[in-house]
Design an enzyme around this catalytic site. Structure first.
Site, PDB file in Angstrom:
ATOM      1  N   LYS A 177     -38.997 -43.869  93.787  1.00 20.54           N
ATOM      2  CA  LYS A 177     -39.366 -45.202  94.247  1.00 20.54           C
ATOM      3  C   LYS A 177     -40.624 -45.100  95.107  1.00 20.54           C
ATOM      4  O   LYS A 177     -40.727 -44.245  95.977  1.00 20.54           O
ATOM      5  CB  LYS A 177     -38.214 -45.807  95.051  1.00 20.54           C
ATOM      6  CG  LYS A 177     -38.398 -47.286  95.381  1.00 20.54           C
ATOM      7  CD  LYS A 177     -37.141 -47.896  95.975  1.00 20.54           C
ATOM      8  CE  LYS A 177     -37.341 -49.381  96.230  1.00 20.54           C
ATOM      9  NZ  LYS A 177     -36.117 -50.022  96.751  1.00 20.54           N
ATOM     10  N   ARG A 183     -20.856 -64.379  95.000  1.00 18.83           N
ATOM     11  CA  ARG A 183     -20.253 -63.442  94.057  1.00 18.83           C
ATOM     12  C   ARG A 183     -18.826 -63.064  94.443  1.00 18.83           C
ATOM     13  O   ARG A 183     -18.119 -62.441  93.664  1.00 18.83           O
ATOM     14  CB  ARG A 183     -21.118 -62.176  93.960  1.00 18.83           C
ATOM     15  CG  ARG A 183     -22.594 -62.459  93.821  1.00 18.83           C
ATOM     16  CD  ARG A 183     -23.399 -61.226  93.525  1.00 18.83           C
ATOM     17  NE  ARG A 183     -23.514 -61.048  92.092  1.00 18.83           N
ATOM     18  CZ  ARG A 183     -24.159 -60.045  91.506  1.00 18.83           C
ATOM     19  NH1 ARG A 183     -24.718 -59.112  92.232  1.00 18.83           N
ATOM     20  NH2 ARG A 183     -24.225 -59.962  90.206  1.00 18.83           N
ATOM     21  N   GLU A 189     -19.847 -57.045  96.591  1.00 18.17           N
ATOM     22  CA  GLU A 189     -19.475 -58.124  97.502  1.00 18.17           C
ATOM     23  C   GLU A 189     -17.980 -58.436  97.453  1.00 18.17           C
ATOM     24  O   GLU A 189     -17.358 -58.725  98.482  1.00 18.17           O
ATOM     25  CB  GLU A 189     -20.281 -59.388  97.173  1.00 18.17           C
ATOM     26  CG  GLU A 189     -21.753 -59.286  97.509  1.00 18.17           C
ATOM     27  CD  GLU A 189     -22.598 -58.629  96.425  1.00 18.17           C
ATOM     28  OE1 GLU A 189     -23.803 -58.414  96.635  1.00 18.17           O
ATOM     29  OE2 GLU A 189     -22.027 -58.315  95.347  1.00 18.17           O
TER      30      GLU A 189
END
Length: 590
Positions: free
Chosen positions: A248, A363, A335
């Protein structure tokens, strides 16, 4: 030497290049992304990490006829630039410009809208099965998913189904060991071992166990290797899985060294990578008010625990993790698990603070109802990024939480108007409540420098009168109360206007409401959530139930998905900026 990217508008142009030209194109594409994001802001590290993969996929596959989905979409800047949006990429995430995430309405190359994580495998599987039903068995369906996203329950559900399908899908795991914060959990540890022990990949492979043709791990920055492996996979039918290792922030040293900060660094110097930090003159982000307050509370209350689904930095629970790591739980992009884990803690007498962005709490709606509220467990939901959030746009605005939480029995909902009130309701909640509570607060900076005041207990369900008046009453919740106060001061009819900060959306302050409705003929409600089913609707229900005849107008987010843009532009669009509020409250009623 000619600039290759200059001549590429669509993937068909890319496919005219020779293989040996692709590394040069990768360098140019990285520089283009860095140049734009340095000046215009946005998500940086994820897209820099997949430049070679992006080029290889569009080079080898017949996009958009072959379907390509990016999960989450933070990594799709290179994809957007190579698919017809290079010349307008500078408008990325700006009001009226292109979106920061792939979105169906923007381009045929954006096969699916992907602002939230872990949806790509389900979506691509649905598309692949549909192709089989239509007899299009040669069509390719590709999902690129990160190692943080694949650990989510939804991704596993889709993998479980895909493994017994005959769908022609290719799942590419972009493994860089980080989402926004470093990836966590047993799967992350497994993937780390696979990178260093090829025998583990060959013999004891959980992806193979799910009936996928597994290959990798391979270097995601080695274009010849990527091209060769993708070419091979094109010839194989059924579910396939390619494990790709990337870095990244690749290509910008600062972004490689500090991957958390450079996920979305704001403006920075494109040569040195040094961030250009905004001077907010001593004000504090609401997330930091929460993060610093919970440490104070945890110091005195040993029963406090904190839970976040992969948002340690975003929610500022990083401070709690540093101070009390044994009482802080980053559960990854999960979640549903976060909410029910908090419920489990609550049954054992702990005091769980569950910090979740408003848009992500959506969610876990069933868990809030079934596992927390139905059992009346005193979980403290700290709902960050409530209201409009700016440039992340429709997928991330936290405008539905009041409406979707208000219907749930037992649940207290409060929207403090400033940093001191947020601090005091956090203090009040951990003293011991008989019900779960949802505390909602916005993205960005507050307006009080000295917010770190001694704690004061707030009475649950009680509002407060901020200003006297004689004919019009404005009822507000949340930080918009500050803008309402400013608008009232500027109004030509200021003396007529009373202002009430109701604070609690549930339970409403019924005693105060009766007084207001008996005194004021005209009522305006103001909220930073959807007007459909929100705070204003709660006031209308109360008025109807008690047979009042007041004239009521609701101000809030209209019944539409609000696009991306600066907070200034978005508040103006929905008439919740200072001028919009002023205009509305000065309108004459006959």
């Amino acid at each position: 030497m000619k600039n290759l990217l200059h001549h590429i508008k669509y993937p068909e142009d890319l496919r005219k290049l020779n293989l040996n030209e692709l590394p040069k194109l990768a360098k140019e594409l990285r520089e283009f992304i860095i140049d734009i994001v340095a000046a215009k802001e946005g998500h940086l590290g994820a897209s820099l990490g997949v430049v070679e993969l992006t080029i290889a996929l569009h080079y080898l596959f017949d996009t958009p006829n072959d379907i390509l989905i990016w999960d989450v979409g933070h990594q799709a800047y290179g994809h957007k630039i190579l698919t017809g949006r290079k010349d307008i990429f500078h408008t990325n995430r700006q009001f009226g410009g292109i979106a920061g995430f792939p979105t169906i309405k923007e381009s045929v190359f954006d096969a699916f809208g992907v602002g939230h994580s872990s949806t790509s495998i389900s979506a691509v599987l649905g598309m692949a099965i549909a192709s089989n039903l239509k007899g299009e068995t040669d069509k390719h369906h590709i999902a690129v998913i990160g190692d943080a996203s694949i650990a989510s329950g939804m991704a596993f559900e889709a993998l479980n189904h895909a493994g017994v399908s005959k769908a022609n899908i290719l799942i590419i795991l972009n493994d860089n060991a980080i989402g926004i914060d470093p990836s966590v959990g047993a799967l992350k540890e497994y993937l780390t071992k696979v990178k260093t022990d090829k025998r583990l990949a060959a013999q004891n492979n959980i992806i193979k166990a799910l009936n996928f043709d597994y290959s990798g791990p391979i270097d995601g920055h080695d274009l010849p290797k990527l091209i060769n492996e993708l070419n091979r996979l094109k010839t194989i039918k059924g579910p396939k899985f390619l494990h790709v290792i990337t870095k990244k922030g690749k290509g910008l040293q600062k972004a490689e060294e500090d991957q958390v900060t450079y996920h979305a660094p704001g403006k920075f110097d494109k040569i040195s990578g040094e961030r250009i930090v905004k001077n907010e003159e001593g004000f504090t982000k609401y997330q930091d008010v929460f993060g610093k307050t919970i440490i104070e509370l945890a110091r005195e209350n040993k029963d406090i625990v904190a839970i976040t689904p992969a948002m340690l930095t975003g929610s500022s629970l990083k401070y709690m993790m540093q101070k009390y790591p044994e009482r802080t739980f980053d559960v990854g992009i999960a979640e549903q698990h976060a909410v029910t884990l908090a419920a489990g803690f609550a049954t054992q007498g702990l005091v769980p603070f569950c910090a979740i962005y408003s848009t992500f709490l959506q969610r876990a709606y069933d868990q809030v109802i079934h596992d927390v509220a139905l059992q009346n467990l005193p979980v403290i939901f700290c709902i960050d990024r409530a209201g409009l959030v700016g440039e992340d746009g429709a997928t991330h605005h936290g405008v539905f939480d009041i409406a979707y939480l208000r219907a749930i029995p037992n649940l207290i909902i409060v929207s403090p108007r400033n940093e001191i009130e947020l601090r005091n309701i956090l203090y009040t909640a951990q003293l011991g409540l008989e019900n779960p509570i949802a505390i909602r607060y916005p993205r960005g900076y507050g307006k009080i420098k000295e917010w770190n005041t001694p704690f004061q207990k707030i009475e649950i369900g009680k509002g407060e009168q901020l200003k006297e008046g004689n004919s019009l009453a404005i009822l507000s919740v949340g930080t918009l109360s500050n803008s309402v106060s400013e608008a009232i001061q500027l109004a030509t009819n200021s003396d007529e206007i009373a202002h009430f900060d109701m604070r609690f959306i549930k339970p409403l302050d019924e005693q105060l409401l009766h007084k207001i409705l008996k005194k004021y003929k005209r009522i305006i409600t103001v909220e930073d959530g959807t007007v459909k089913g929100g705070f204003g609707s709660a006031i209308l229900e109360f008025i109807s139930e008690h047979k009042y005849k007041n004239e009521v107008e609701l101000l809030g987010i209209p019944d539409e998905f609000i696009e991306h843009g600066s907070m200034k532009d978005l508040l103006k669009k929905v008439s919740l900026d200072l001028n919009g509020l002023l205009s509305f409250i000065q309108k004459k009623r006959h």
